[in-house]
Design a protein around this motif. Structure first.
Motif, mmCIF file in Angstrom:
data_model
loop_
_atom_site.group_PDB
_atom_site.id
_atom_site.type_symbol
_atom_site.label_atom_id
_atom_site.label_comp_id
_atom_site.label_asym_id
_atom_site.label_seq_id
_atom_site.Cartn_x
_atom_site.Cartn_y
_atom_site.Cartn_z
ATOM 1 N N ARG A 155 0.620 -1.465 0.119
ATOM 2 C CA ARG A 155 0.166 -0.440 -0.040
ATOM 3 C C ARG A 155 0.960 1.373 0.124
ATOM 4 O O ARG A 155 2.005 1.574 0.626
ATOM 5 C CB ARG A 155 -0.796 -0.266 0.969
ATOM 6 C CG ARG A 155 -1.638 -0.989 1.366
ATOM 7 C CD ARG A 155 -2.591 -1.690 0.470
ATOM 8 N NE ARG A 155 -4.153 -0.113 0.808
ATOM 9 C CZ ARG A 155 -5.051 -0.238 0.291
ATOM 10 N NH1 ARG A 155 -5.167 -1.073 -1.405
ATOM 11 N NH2 ARG A 155 -6.234 -0.395 0.303
ATOM 12 N N ALA A 156 0.294 2.243 -0.318
ATOM 13 C CA ALA A 156 1.122 3.034 -0.649
ATOM 14 C C ALA A 156 0.422 3.522 0.646
ATOM 15 O O ALA A 156 -0.698 4.637 1.264
ATOM 16 C CB ALA A 156 0.051 4.650 -1.728
ATOM 17 N N TYR A 157 1.369 4.956 0.866
ATOM 18 C CA TYR A 157 1.370 6.657 1.572
ATOM 19 C C TYR A 157 0.311 7.318 1.989
ATOM 20 O O TYR A 157 0.380 7.269 1.198
ATOM 21 C CB TYR A 157 2.627 6.500 2.330
ATOM 22 C CG TYR A 157 2.813 7.966 3.526
ATOM 23 C CD1 TYR A 157 2.514 7.708 4.954
ATOM 24 C CD2 TYR A 157 3.226 8.893 3.549
ATOM 25 C CE1 TYR A 157 2.381 8.227 5.884
ATOM 26 C CE2 TYR A 157 2.446 10.196 4.359
ATOM 27 C CZ TYR A 157 2.540 9.989 5.571
ATOM 28 O OH TYR A 157 2.721 10.722 7.442
ATOM 29 N N ASN A 158 -0.864 7.457 3.090
ATOM 30 C CA ASN A 158 -1.382 8.132 2.830
ATOM 31 C C ASN A 158 -1.046 9.477 3.687
ATOM 32 O O ASN A 158 -1.220 8.850 4.952
ATOM 33 C CB ASN A 158 -3.031 7.663 3.439
ATOM 34 C CG ASN A 158 -4.201 9.036 3.192
ATOM 35 O OD1 ASN A 158 -4.217 9.605 3.878
ATOM 36 N ND2 ASN A 158 -4.643 8.750 2.136
ATOM 37 N N GLU A 159 -0.619 10.532 3.112
ATOM 38 C CA GLU A 159 -0.397 12.081 4.050
ATOM 39 C C GLU A 159 -1.562 12.417 5.165
ATOM 40 O O GLU A 159 -0.825 12.581 6.092
ATOM 41 C CB GLU A 159 -0.508 13.243 3.070
ATOM 42 C CG GLU A 159 1.041 12.955 2.218
ATOM 43 C CD GLU A 159 1.048 14.091 1.786
ATOM 44 O OE1 GLU A 159 0.288 15.371 1.399
ATOM 45 O OE2 GLU A 159 2.553 14.851 0.558
ATOM 46 N N GLU A 160 -2.809 11.564 4.776
ATOM 47 C CA GLU A 160 -3.496 12.480 5.665
ATOM 48 C C GLU A 160 -3.950 11.361 7.091
ATOM 49 O O GLU A 160 -3.657 12.191 8.160
ATOM 50 C CB GLU A 160 -5.075 12.894 5.117
ATOM 51 C CG GLU A 160 -5.044 13.461 3.829
ATOM 52 C CD GLU A 160 -6.484 13.644 3.396
ATOM 53 O OE1 GLU A 160 -7.135 12.713 3.924
ATOM 54 O OE2 GLU A 160 -6.349 15.019 2.614
ATOM 55 N N THR A 161 -3.742 10.126 6.884
ATOM 56 C CA THR A 161 -3.952 9.734 7.457
ATOM 57 C C THR A 161 -3.437 9.136 8.827
ATOM 58 O O THR A 161 -2.631 8.151 9.256
ATOM 59 C CB THR A 161 -4.560 7.606 7.005
ATOM 60 O OG1 THR A 161 -4.225 7.661 6.434
ATOM 61 C CG2 THR A 161 -6.220 8.709 6.230
ATOM 62 N N GLY A 162 -1.818 9.020 7.358
ATOM 63 C CA GLY A 162 -0.902 8.507 8.385
ATOM 64 C C GLY A 162 -0.666 6.774 8.133
ATOM 65 O O GLY A 162 0.267 5.581 8.439
ATOM 66 N N ARG A 163 -1.412 6.324 7.486
ATOM 67 C CA ARG A 163 -1.389 4.820 7.052
ATOM 68 C C ARG A 163 -0.477 4.631 5.879
ATOM 69 O O ARG A 163 -0.727 5.590 4.815
ATOM 70 C CB ARG A 163 -2.936 4.295 7.603
ATOM 71 C CG ARG A 163 -3.254 4.623 8.530
ATOM 72 C CD ARG A 163 -4.358 3.823 8.963
ATOM 73 N NE ARG A 163 -5.624 4.678 8.234
ATOM 74 C CZ ARG A 163 -6.046 3.778 7.058
ATOM 75 N NH1 ARG A 163 -6.661 1.910 6.287
ATOM 76 N NH2 ARG A 163 -7.173 4.475 6.214
ATOM 77 N N GLY A 164 -0.248 2.903 5.738
ATOM 78 C CA GLY A 164 -0.106 2.953 4.146
ATOM 79 C C GLY A 164 1.580 2.649 4.220
ATOM 80 O O GLY A 164 2.166 3.291 5.074
ATOM 81 N N MET A 165 2.557 2.328 2.953
ATOM 82 C CA MET A 165 4.051 1.388 3.218
ATOM 83 C C MET A 165 4.654 2.781 2.667
ATOM 84 O O MET A 165 5.954 3.574 2.912
ATOM 85 C CB MET A 165 4.156 0.165 3.523
ATOM 86 C CG MET A 165 5.548 0.014 3.408
ATOM 87 S SD MET A 165 6.471 0.041 4.206
ATOM 88 C CE MET A 165 5.906 -0.718 6.345
ATOM 89 N N LEU A 166 4.326 2.520 1.176
ATOM 90 C CA LEU A 166 5.201 3.414 0.286
ATOM 91 C C LEU A 166 4.737 4.465 0.130
ATOM 92 O O LEU A 166 3.720 5.651 0.144
ATOM 93 C CB LEU A 166 5.375 2.514 -0.922
ATOM 94 C CG LEU A 166 6.453 2.702 -1.965
ATOM 95 C CD1 LEU A 166 7.692 2.186 -1.203
ATOM 96 C CD2 LEU A 166 6.043 1.760 -3.127
ATOM 97 N N ARG A 167 6.032 5.533 0.298
ATOM 98 C CA ARG A 167 5.519 6.992 0.646
ATOM 99 C C ARG A 167 5.962 7.494 -0.566
ATOM 100 O O ARG A 167 5.718 8.252 -1.459
ATOM 101 C CB ARG A 167 6.383 7.498 2.027
ATOM 102 C CG ARG A 167 6.091 7.363 3.282
ATOM 103 C CD ARG A 167 6.859 8.317 4.255
ATOM 104 N NE ARG A 167 6.136 9.504 3.738
ATOM 105 C CZ ARG A 167 6.006 9.806 5.744
ATOM 106 N NH1 ARG A 167 5.966 9.301 6.285
ATOM 107 N NH2 ARG A 167 6.543 10.834 5.030
ATOM 108 N N HIS A 168 7.796 7.378 -1.255
ATOM 109 C CA HIS A 168 8.807 8.380 -2.104
ATOM 110 C C HIS A 168 9.321 6.084 -3.136
ATOM 111 O O HIS A 168 9.898 5.438 -2.258
ATOM 112 C CB HIS A 168 8.893 9.038 -1.830
ATOM 113 C CG HIS A 168 8.549 9.298 -1.866
ATOM 114 N ND1 HIS A 168 7.777 10.652 -0.831
ATOM 115 C CD2 HIS A 168 8.544 11.618 -2.524
ATOM 116 C CE1 HIS A 168 7.052 11.639 -0.782
ATOM 117 N NE2 HIS A 168 8.329 12.083 -2.524
ATOM 118 N N VAL A 169 9.423 6.908 -3.976
ATOM 119 C CA VAL A 169 10.931 6.062 -4.870
ATOM 120 C C VAL A 169 11.969 6.700 -5.362
ATOM 121 O O VAL A 169 11.199 7.806 -6.002
ATOM 122 C CB VAL A 169 10.383 4.770 -6.107
ATOM 123 C CG1 VAL A 169 9.676 5.675 -6.749
ATOM 124 C CG2 VAL A 169 11.187 4.265 -6.205
#
Length: 455
Positions: A186-200
């Motif tokens: 899962r991609a990171y969600n800025e609003e919830t702080g959940r998810g794993m992958l932020r950037h490549v």
């Protein structure tokens, strides 16, 4: 339209009132819709171009109007170079209150601002991509997307290719997006702080062909990590290094403090001129190696080294300019506030067998006076500060040390103009400024300036 603003927007006048219009060019007659008004100026949306500029071209990028990565693809490259020179000259005059002369102004006294040095091929020049990852639908639904933010927002514009990135970087981003999606990461969600992958982050050595992949993650434990690494290696032939950087902070800062090696080396190598550099995941390394060599050779020219000089390089980073200077100086002293960069600088000096250079961690305005007390008296001081320009205390230190020459490398014409004014008031004369187009199709311009003592 009467000009361009510093963000590349057209500047128009309506009955004496100023409007900024993204996408319009000087000399054009346009129809716009006003979207925001302030007391003395406003912003408008471009609706129609009634009389186009001779400098207008069709932007080749299919997502140019949505993406905020470039600002000037609709302007011919020759016109971009002219505008960047004028931007530098205008800042020197308006902010620095400095007289400016051009190559054709032989009779006029002032700082010689040369034409901007451009690229023979101003595309595919970036050796580093930092791309946010998201989902194609709301609430973390839809497949993974990767691209740059729409201008003025944090909305990701999905892309398959970026025309100012090297093709290898595009390959890396596409591969990570595909294989991470297949593995259900899962991609990171800025609003919830959940998810794993932020950037490549992809880094490519132009002169070595080495490739680094950095996965910025919201936590250390990546689902299907070994499988992910194996699939990336399959998808990106020639990859040399796969790293993970952990950033669990709710921030828009890309990198966290911890970097782990998932596979391969912790660095890739590249060269600028005759100097070889080791580049780690978080190293600062100029993103356009072709123009970096042009810029640094100009800095060498301005330093006018004979082999006998003592040189101080303030804001030395990983030693890129210092090691260039050391080839022609007696001794070079580099200072940088980021300890990790100084570690890289020392390693790069050792990598190249360069022994007449010394690096120290700390604030330049603290370290350089300490060197002075040790009897180190520089003939030349080189500064290459961040966008905010030089610390005022460093400028005072330069004036107290009175080197014969100051070479000022700048990425921001407005803070350059401010700092040149202070140095001029303290007894220096700015002789010439050379703009270099390090970032074609964007509003950014680098400059190399030469100052000499008035006495």
């Amino acid at each position: 339209m009467v000009g361009l603003g510093h963000d590349g927007e057209g500047v128009g006048r309506v009955n004496g009132f100023t409007l900024f219009v993204q996408g319009a060019l000087p000399g054009e007659k346009v129809r716009v819709k006003v979207v925001k008004l302030k007391k003395q100026y406003g912003y408008a949306k471009l609706l129609d171009i009634l009389e186009p500029s001779a400098d207008r071209v069709d932007a080749p990028c299919p997502i140019y109007k949505q993406c905020g990565g470039c600002q000037l693809q609709h302007m011919s490259y020759e016109a971009q170079l002219r505008w960047k020179r004028q931007l530098v000259a205008d800042n020197l005059e308006r902010i620095g209150k400095l007289a400016v002369a051009g190559p054709g102004d032989a009779a006029r006294e002032g700082i010689l601002v040369h034409p901007t040095i451009g690229m023979d091929d101003p595309w595919r020049y970036r050796n580093k991509a930092q791309v946010p990852i998201g989902h194609g639908g709301p609430d973390m639904e839809g497949g993974l997307i990767a691209g740059f933010y729409a201008q003025g927002s944090h909305r990701i514009i999905d892309m398959e290719a970026c025309l100012i990135q090297h093709e290898q970087n595009d390959d890396v981003v596409r591969a990570v997006k595909r294989v991470a999606g297949e593995l259900g990461i899962r991609a990171y969600n800025e609003e919830t702080g959940r998810g794993m992958l932020r950037h490549v982050v992809a880094r490519y050595g132009f002169n070595t062909g080495e490739i680094m992949v950095v996965l910025i993650t919201n936590g250390e434990s990546i689902p299907h990590r070994d499988e992910l690494v194996g699939l990336i290696r399959e998808a990106v032939p020639g990859v040399t290094s796969i790293c993970q950087n952990v950033n669990t902070q709710q921030t828009n800062v890309i990198f966290g403090d911890r970097t782990l090696v998932l596979w391969g080396r912790d660095v890739i190598y590249d060269t600028i001129g005759d100097i070889r550099f080791a580049i780690s995941a978080r190293s600062f390394y100029q993103v356009n190696p072709v123009q970096t060599e042009v810029l640094y050779r100009k800095a060498l020219d301005f330093a006018a080294l004979t082999g006998e000089e003592v040189v101080i390089d303030a804001y030395c980073g990983i030693g890129t300019i210092s090691l260039f200077l050391a080839q022609r100086a007696r001794n070079v002293y580099g200072v940088e506030i980021v300890g990790e960069a100084i570690d890289d600088a020392r390693a790069n000096a050792a990598l190249n067998g360069i022994r007449n250079v010394q690096f120290e961690t700390g604030a330049a305005e603290v370290v350089i006076p300490a060197w002075r007390q040790q009897g180190i008296a520089p003939d030349v001081i080189v500064v290459d500060p961040p966008r905010k320009g030089c610390d005022a205390a460093l400028l005072e230190t330069i004036l107290e040390m009175r080197p014969e020459r100051v070479v000022y490398v700048s990425c921001n014409p407005s803070t350059l103009a401010r700092d040149l004014r202070m140095l001029e008031d303290g007894g220096y004369r700015t002789v010439e400024v050379q703009p270099v187009d390090m970032f074609p199709h964007t509003t950014h311009v680098e400059c190399c300036s030469l100052l000499v003592r008035k006495d």
